[in-house]
Motif scaffolding. Sequence first.
Motif, PDB file in Angstrom:
ATOM      1  N   MET A   1      38.710  45.709  43.533  1.00 51.69           N
ATOM      2  CA  MET A   1      38.021  44.403  44.388  1.00 51.69           C
ATOM      3  C   MET A   1      38.617  44.861  45.634  1.00 51.69           C
ATOM      4  N   ALA A   2      38.045  44.691  46.264  1.00 47.74           N
ATOM      5  CA  ALA A   2      38.573  44.341  47.506  1.00 47.74           C
ATOM      6  C   ALA A   2      39.499  43.045  47.721  1.00 47.74           C
ATOM      7  N   ARG A   3      39.948  43.884  49.623  1.00 46.59           N
ATOM      8  CA  ARG A   3      41.222  43.028  49.824  1.00 46.59           C
ATOM      9  C   ARG A   3      40.530  40.771  50.039  1.00 46.59           C
ATOM     10  N   ARG A   4      40.689  40.342  48.792  1.00 46.46           N
ATOM     11  CA  ARG A   4      40.963  39.085  49.957  1.00 46.46           C
ATOM     12  C   ARG A   4      42.258  38.158  49.861  1.00 46.46           C
ATOM     13  N   MET A  10      43.039  29.407  52.148  1.00 42.69           N
ATOM     14  CA  MET A  10      41.859  29.762  53.122  1.00 42.69           C
ATOM     15  C   MET A  10      42.264  30.821  51.949  1.00 42.69           C
ATOM     16  N   GLU A  11      40.615  30.748  51.308  1.00 43.73           N
ATOM     17  CA  GLU A  11      40.266  32.391  50.432  1.00 43.73           C
ATOM     18  C   GLU A  11      39.206  32.354  51.924  1.00 43.73           C
ATOM     19  N   HIS A  12      39.603  34.000  51.479  1.00 41.52           N
ATOM     20  CA  HIS A  12      38.736  35.198  52.342  1.00 41.52           C
ATOM     21  C   HIS A  12      38.055  36.163  51.542  1.00 41.52           C
ATOM     22  N   TYR A  13      37.316  37.023  51.897  1.00 39.44           N
ATOM     23  CA  TYR A  13      36.080  38.302  50.934  1.00 39.44           C
ATOM     24  C   TYR A  13      35.797  38.120  51.593  1.00 39.44           C
ATOM     25  N   VAL A  14      35.381  39.861  51.600  1.00 41.80           N
ATOM     26  CA  VAL A  14      35.046  40.428  52.017  1.00 41.80           C
ATOM     27  C   VAL A  14      33.372  40.925  50.984  1.00 41.80           C
ATOM     28  N   VAL A  18      32.784  42.450  48.002  1.00 35.98           N
ATOM     29  CA  VAL A  18      33.741  42.353  46.156  1.00 35.98           C
ATOM     30  C   VAL A  18      32.765  42.288  45.660  1.00 35.98           C
ATOM     31  N   ALA A  19      31.432  41.100  45.598  1.00 36.95           N
ATOM     32  CA  ALA A  19      30.266  42.059  44.682  1.00 36.95           C
ATOM     33  C   ALA A  19      29.919  43.145  44.343  1.00 36.95           C
ATOM     34  N   THR A  35      32.349  22.917  44.585  1.00 38.85           N
ATOM     35  CA  THR A  35      31.456  23.847  44.523  1.00 38.85           C
ATOM     36  C   THR A  35      32.239  24.863  43.801  1.00 38.85           C
ATOM     37  N   GLN A  36      31.388  26.424  43.492  1.00 36.50           N
ATOM     38  CA  GLN A  36      31.909  27.655  42.696  1.00 36.50           C
ATOM     39  C   GLN A  36      31.231  28.110  43.340  1.00 36.50           C
ATOM     40  N   LEU A  37      32.720  29.869  43.637  1.00 35.96           N
ATOM     41  CA  LEU A  37      31.642  30.884  43.643  1.00 35.96           C
ATOM     42  C   LEU A  37      31.970  31.872  42.676  1.00 35.96           C
ATOM     43  N   VAL A  38      30.942  32.635  42.662  1.00 34.28           N
ATOM     44  CA  VAL A  38      30.805  33.256  41.847  1.00 34.28           C
ATOM     45  C   VAL A  38      29.892  34.912  41.746  1.00 34.28           C
ATOM     46  N   ILE A  39      30.347  36.012  41.876  1.00 33.41           N
ATOM     47  CA  ILE A  39      29.282  36.873  41.664  1.00 33.41           C
ATOM     48  C   ILE A  39      28.950  37.411  40.354  1.00 33.41           C
ATOM     49  N   MET A  40      28.063  38.376  40.087  1.00 32.60           N
ATOM     50  CA  MET A  40      27.295  38.691  39.291  1.00 32.60           C
ATOM     51  C   MET A  40      26.500  40.586  39.882  1.00 32.60           C
TER      52      MET A  40
END
Length: 137
Positions: A1-4, A10-14, A18-19, A35-40
């Motif tokens: 996975m990419a760096r988080r 703070m949550e930081h995603y590229v 990541v997806a 809210t909720q963040l999901v990758i698919m």
Amino acid sequence: MARRDSVLGMEHYVIATVAEQSPDFRRVLWTGKHTQLVIMTVPAGGEIGEEIHHVDQILTFVSGVGKAIVGGETRTVQQGDLVVVPAGVQHNFVNDGPNPLVLHTVYGPPEHADGAVHKTKEEADSLEEAGLDNPPA
């Protein structure tokens, strides 16, 4: 996975990276109060499956090509597209391209169990039917 990065809450995603790196059908990255963040990742020839949520959903497509079917209307989706699915609207997303259809989605409020990882659509469906993929209370 990419760096988080997590700094002072703070949550930081590229997020595109990541997806793209996730082989899982569904992976919950972050769950908040509202809210909720999901990758698919939907494999070639696969689909999310026709469904109706009682929450709002915003999907952003990272790679691949597919069809968005929302409220009886069909549109082609590809990298950079965003589709809004209001609560209570029937929808499905179908991968009709040769490569995985990769996306990230935000549910408001959360729709899945915090930290859930579903390797395949079949696993996701099975856990949902068994009541083992419920959002936090």
